[in-house]
Design a protein around this motif. Structure first.
Motif, PDB file in Angstrom:
ATOM      1  N   PRO A   1       0.810  -1.236   0.000  1.00  0.00           N
ATOM      2  CA  PRO A   1       0.000   0.000   0.000  1.00  0.00           C
ATOM      3  C   PRO A   1       0.837   1.277   0.000  1.00  0.00           C
ATOM      4  CG  PRO A   1      -0.766  -1.538   1.682  1.00  0.00           C
ATOM      5  CD  PRO A   1       0.574  -2.035   1.217  1.00  0.00           C
ATOM      6  N   GLY A   2       2.150   1.152   0.211  1.00  0.00           N
ATOM      7  CA  GLY A   2       3.035   2.305   0.199  1.00  0.00           C
ATOM      8  C   GLY A   2       3.304   2.851   1.590  1.00  0.00           C
ATOM      9  N   VAL A   3       4.064   3.929   1.621  1.00  0.00           N
ATOM     10  CA  VAL A   3       4.359   4.651   2.866  1.00  0.00           C
ATOM     11  C   VAL A   3       3.650   6.005   2.791  1.00  0.00           C
ATOM     12  CG1 VAL A   3       6.157   5.757   4.243  1.00  0.00           C
ATOM     13  CG2 VAL A   3       6.565   3.493   3.246  1.00  0.00           C
ATOM     14  N   TRP A   4       2.744   6.238   3.737  1.00  0.00           N
ATOM     15  CA  TRP A   4       1.904   7.428   3.756  1.00  0.00           C
ATOM     16  C   TRP A   4       2.318   8.369   4.885  1.00  0.00           C
ATOM     17  CZ3 TRP A   4      -2.758   8.018   0.750  1.00  0.00           C
ATOM     18  CH2 TRP A   4      -3.047   6.918  -0.080  1.00  0.00           C
ATOM     19  N   ARG A   5       2.311   9.670   4.594  1.00  0.00           N
ATOM     20  CA  ARG A   5       2.495  10.713   5.602  1.00  0.00           C
ATOM     21  C   ARG A   5       1.359  11.722   5.404  1.00  0.00           C
ATOM     22  NH1 ARG A   5       7.536  11.762   7.877  1.00  0.00           N
ATOM     23  NH2 ARG A   5       7.160  14.000   7.622  1.00  0.00           N
ATOM     24  N   ILE A   6       0.513  11.857   6.416  1.00  0.00           N
ATOM     25  CA  ILE A   6      -0.650  12.736   6.334  1.00  0.00           C
ATOM     26  C   ILE A   6      -0.516  13.779   7.436  1.00  0.00           C
ATOM     27  CG2 ILE A   6      -3.169  12.854   6.382  1.00  0.00           C
ATOM     28  CD1 ILE A   6      -3.109   9.796   5.672  1.00  0.00           C
ATOM     29  N   SER A   7      -0.186  15.000   7.035  1.00  0.00           N
ATOM     30  CA  SER A   7       0.109  16.074   7.978  1.00  0.00           C
ATOM     31  C   SER A   7      -1.090  17.005   8.128  1.00  0.00           C
ATOM     32  CB  SER A   7       1.323  16.872   7.499  1.00  0.00           C
ATOM     33  OG  SER A   7       1.557  17.990   8.318  1.00  0.00           O
ATOM     34  N   GLY A   8      -1.463  17.252   9.389  1.00  0.00           N
ATOM     35  CA  GLY A   8      -2.552  18.178   9.667  1.00  0.00           C
ATOM     36  C   GLY A   8      -2.157  19.196  10.718  1.00  0.00           C
ATOM     37  N   ASP A   9      -3.073  20.084  11.051  1.00  0.00           N
ATOM     38  CA  ASP A   9      -2.778  21.129  12.036  1.00  0.00           C
ATOM     39  C   ASP A   9      -2.492  20.564  13.419  1.00  0.00           C
ATOM     40  OD1 ASP A   9      -3.082  23.106  10.156  1.00  0.00           O
ATOM     41  OD2 ASP A   9      -5.170  23.545  10.673  1.00  0.00           O
ATOM     42  N   ASP A  10      -3.021  19.363  13.717  1.00  0.00           N
ATOM     43  CA  ASP A  10      -2.884  18.812  15.056  1.00  0.00           C
ATOM     44  C   ASP A  10      -1.949  17.609  15.153  1.00  0.00           C
ATOM     45  OD1 ASP A  10      -4.769  20.690  15.873  1.00  0.00           O
ATOM     46  OD2 ASP A  10      -6.446  19.324  15.509  1.00  0.00           O
TER      47      ASP A  10
END
Length: 335
Positions: free
Chosen positions: A240-249
């Motif tokens: 599925p890959g390597v995911w980085r999901i960046s948010g304000d918190d």
């Protein structure tokens, strides 16, 4: 579900991938009862019987012959990509439910036509988007739904494996379709536009390319930087890959190299990292897809990726192929 019903089905496609299905996946679901095996190639039929010990009397050259002889109500079709559309039409027009490999078409219009055909005949039509059946998927989806990282600001996805089947094909068709579908599933949003720079020129869907760099735009202003690579020296990512999901918190990470598909963590604004538990799934990957399909045929569930929904993932693939050919940002067809 474990399944307390028995569904008679045929398998279409008896090459190496079909043999893999027959020997590794189908035995895990005893209620998926294969009554016939189909391949137009005499050589493939002979090799399949030798490899699996299948009764030659249950091996057929055509879909119609197999359905008539066995009384099966459903079919699974691990066939080559170029045969997907023709096989889908055959099976659906014959009145059988169908689980078909991805991508089930290369353009949204054809995908919608086939999905409509199944709907008109009241048939279950599922697509084997098996990346939805990885243990991390429901965890990541739930975290995003409850706003665990706050407003999403940046997303990246990297996939790297030295894999001959991807490197020697069109990687967008062979692999990126999985990730387009996963993007829609995880974020609950539809594709808006795609910009694709392939590693080698892609003038048609038949051209090979071992990878690409893409910018994928989804509804709500989410943009995904997506790198797909099957060349060069690097640590192997999970499928599925390597995911980085960046948010304000916070920052949500899913997947780690080498080949860890269960790694999920949240990093807060102070840099504190909290691992997230990822339970095992009862049935993993293709077996989970097949379980859902069998239950849907029995009227007790739904496919993990119904064709009518998956047509929107095909629309993203079509946009990526167009962008790869033209070098321009391409809007995803919407309906």
């Amino acid at each position: 579900m474990t399944g307390d019903h028995r569904t008679n089905l045929i398998q279409i496609g008896l090459g190496p991938w079909g043999t893999d299905w027959a020997t590794k996946i189908l035995p895990r679901l005893p209620d998926a009862h294969v009554t016939g095996w189909v391949d137009a190639s005499p050589d493939a039929r002979t090799a399949f019987v030798a490899a699996t010990g299948a009764d030659p009397g249950t091996v057929f050259a055509t879909v119609e012959e197999a359905l008539e002889a066995t009384g099966a109500v459903a079919a699974i079709a691990p066939v080559a990509i170029g045969a997907h559309v023709a096989v889908a039409r055959q099976v659906l027009q014959a009145g059988a439910h169908l689980l078909l490999e991805k991508p089930f078409a290369l353009d949204a219009a054809t995908a919608r036509e086939l999905a409509d055909l199944a709907a008109e005949r009241g048939l279950v039509f599922g697509i084997d988007q098996n990346y939805r059946i990885f243990p991390g998927v429901p965890i990541v989806r739930e975290l995003l739904e409850r706003g665990a990282v706050g407003t999403i600001r940046r997303v990246s996805l990297e996939w790297h494996r030295i894999h001959q089947g991807v490197r020697d094909s069109n990687a967008l068709i062979e692999l990126a379709i999985h990730h387009f579908d996963l993007m829609r599933h995880l974020f609950g949003r539809e594709g808006v536009a795609i910009t694709c720079v392939p590693v080698t020129p892609v003038r048609s869907a038949q051209d090979r390319t071992p990878g690409a760099s893409l910018i994928v735009e989804l509804d709500g202003g989410i943009t995904i930087d997506y790198v797909l690579s099957s060349q060069g020296v690097d640590a192997q990512t999970p499928w599925p890959g390597v995911w980085r999901i960046s948010g304000d918190d916070g920052l949500l990470r899913w997947g780690a190299a080498p080949d860890d598909h269960r790694a999920v963590s949240i990093t807060d604004g102070d840099g504190n990292v909290t691992p997230v538990e990822v339970p095992e799934l009862p049935l993993f990957e293709r077996a989970g897809v097949l379980r859902a399909f069998i239950d849907a045929v029995a009227g007790t569930g739904a496919p993990t990726s119904p064709a009518a929904d998956n047509a929107r993932s095909v629309a993203m693939l079509e946009a990526a192929l167009t962008s790869a050919r033209t070098g321009e940002r391409t809007r995803v067809e919407r309906w």
